[in-house]
Design an enzyme around this catalytic site. Sequence first.
Site, PDB file in Angstrom:
ATOM      1  N   GLU A  93      41.396  41.393  38.790  1.00 29.47           N
ATOM      2  CA  GLU A  93      40.456  42.204  38.020  1.00 29.47           C
ATOM      3  C   GLU A  93      39.553  42.890  39.024  1.00 29.47           C
ATOM      4  OE1 GLU A  93      38.503  39.392  35.445  1.00 29.47           O
ATOM      5  OE2 GLU A  93      40.437  38.522  34.914  1.00 29.47           O
ATOM      6  N   TYR A  99      39.885  36.511  26.620  1.00 29.53           N
ATOM      7  CA  TYR A  99      39.046  36.027  27.720  1.00 29.53           C
ATOM      8  C   TYR A  99      38.091  34.998  27.121  1.00 29.53           C
ATOM      9  CZ  TYR A  99      36.176  36.510  32.032  1.00 29.53           C
ATOM     10  OH  TYR A  99      35.504  36.300  33.208  1.00 29.53           O
ATOM     11  N   ASP A 158      25.800  39.020  34.163  1.00 29.30           N
ATOM     12  CA  ASP A 158      26.167  38.394  35.432  1.00 29.30           C
ATOM     13  C   ASP A 158      25.011  37.652  36.078  1.00 29.30           C
ATOM     14  OD1 ASP A 158      28.973  39.037  35.952  1.00 29.30           O
ATOM     15  OD2 ASP A 158      28.276  41.114  35.780  1.00 29.30           O
TER      16      ASP A 158
END
Lengths: 403, 265
Positions: free
Chosen positions: B49, B175, B60
């Site tokens: 990825e 995911y 994040d």
Amino acid sequence: MKTQLIPAIKATQYPDKSGKFGPFGGKFVPEILIPAITELEDAYLSVREDPEFLREFGYYLSEYVGRPNSLTFADRLTEKIGGAKIYLKREDLNHTGAHKINNVLGQLLLARRMGKKRIIAETGAGQHGVATATVAAKFGMDCIVYMGEEDTVRQRLNVSRMQLMNAEVRAVKTGSRTLKDAINEAIRDWVTHVEDTFYCIGSVVGPHPYPMMVRDFQSVIGQETLSQHMEAEGRLPEAIVACVGGGSNAMGMFAPFVEHQAVALYGVEAGGRSGKIGDHAATLTYGEPGILHGMLTYLLQSEAGQVSDVHSISAGLDYPGVGPEHSQLKDSGRVTYGSVTDREALEGLKLLSATEGIIPALETAHAVYYACELARKMSREESLVICLSGRGDKDMETVEKHL
Amino acid sequence: MSFIRQFFGNMRKANQKVLSIYLPAGYPTSEATLPLLDTLVEAGADMIELGIPFSDPLADGPTIQRASQQAIANGTTLLQSLNFLRLFRTKHPQVPALLMGYANPFFRFGWDRLVDMAAAADVSGFIIPDLPPEECEPILSRIHSSGMDLIFLATPNTPPERLRLINAKGRGFLYAVSLTGVTGARKNLPPETKAFLQRLRRESSHPIMVGFGISTPQLAAQMAKEGNGVIIGSAVIDLIENSPDLPAARKTVFEFVSQVKKAMG
């Protein structure tokens, strides 16, 4: 005066069910936050027309915030400018000295109903942080405020205020260390503590339902103004001017007036030092549509879609995005958006202080300067309202440096 | 059938778990990206990825935030990243390569232009964490008709009815976010993760890739058992960040990825 949220909602019709204001707004958030914003939307829609909630909201607005605040006729400023009659909607008279507390009260009453005891918030200048810390103290809730490290230095007195009211202030050291990074960090906290945490966002920004909900809570500004101006002049004003960072005082002021086409609406952004990218925070003036903090809206950004650094003399306008409803109102042409530089804002601040004995916040001073220029071109029979969103005590250090 | 779906079918037939590694484009330097991608494949990564840096990566943790800032400072662009992927796919046609990034750089580039250029670069699919199913319409059908997949995420707090929506819109794989939180290497994963992954296996027909927090070969092996494979990002970036130069980074990344692959069996 009774507090009603419903009229403003009907007047604007937006957003649609998916949280869109035309092409703007929406829910551009990581999957983990979807259940949280869905829960929030359901909770908000259930209280929006609940008389008991509205009564409670009205009670605190009146007994704790001190509403309704005045619509002051600025006779000496009017005389000095020599044009339209200038009125000031006095949000500076609210407890904590700005309009921010209207929204915080609404959100924390909702949080209390939802059984959320941990409150997080972001703050730029510190006004929203202080308002959140204030209401959290009043309601006995835990409060964590994220603030860019740079802003904790620029606005250290507000840090002390929040701490005095038992809030924990967390200095954000990532990115540009200002408001947008404080929002990023608050969202990261929310992602991590999503089950028990309520994110009390400070402006008409973020994913749906925030832009709608914050506007509704702030629409008390416009509703009071409408009836107060009717009482004073027997008609609606010809023009209304408000400053726009994220745009919550402007949106709250504009909401009940949007449907009255004869009332010209003006939003004033921070023109900063110059029109060069990085030197200002005039998102609607210079920006392009983009996606940030859960919404599609005008953004100051690079060609590659990286969010730009912004500058304004007022920390509260220092934001590279803007509420999505403002983006729609710009594109539809219903609201005219302009910008005022740091220097002009200081002039506006000095002028209002000297003529009316009211020191406005630097954010508000942008609207004051723009309104004076506008009033000059209007006739003496017409009238104009400035949303005096906050008082200037917090800015005295900055002002001192520039005088 | 999309390349990713064929790939998962083949891996399942071979009874193999999938190791996918996330690497930010242009980190630590633009020159490092292609060599590091080669290293990942040599060490046993089955899928990659490539991350497009964004100034405000709000899902994040600190590791990817720092890497993103570095990549932006290096002048990394989406066009350049598409070129990296094109070269990568030419060299490693058996390895699926996804483009991963926040919505704004893609939106600014233009959804249609993005999909067309990604298809031309033989990109296998997209992961866009802040583009949930309700906002994916401007891009979804074009991605599918170009033979690529748009990957959606499921999180421990995703309710069953929403999982049905995600299953219906998504393609390729699901995911699975292992925890409620941001990305970043963790020593352990919460005990609830296992039950969450079992629920996904029951309620989703897509292959399940587990990501967020996986930092060691042991954790990778544990998590791989609960799905079709694992995704690792921050742990690899931490190794690169702590390396004095590119050869050292390649060496330490190679060792780590090989160990993970071996542990996954």
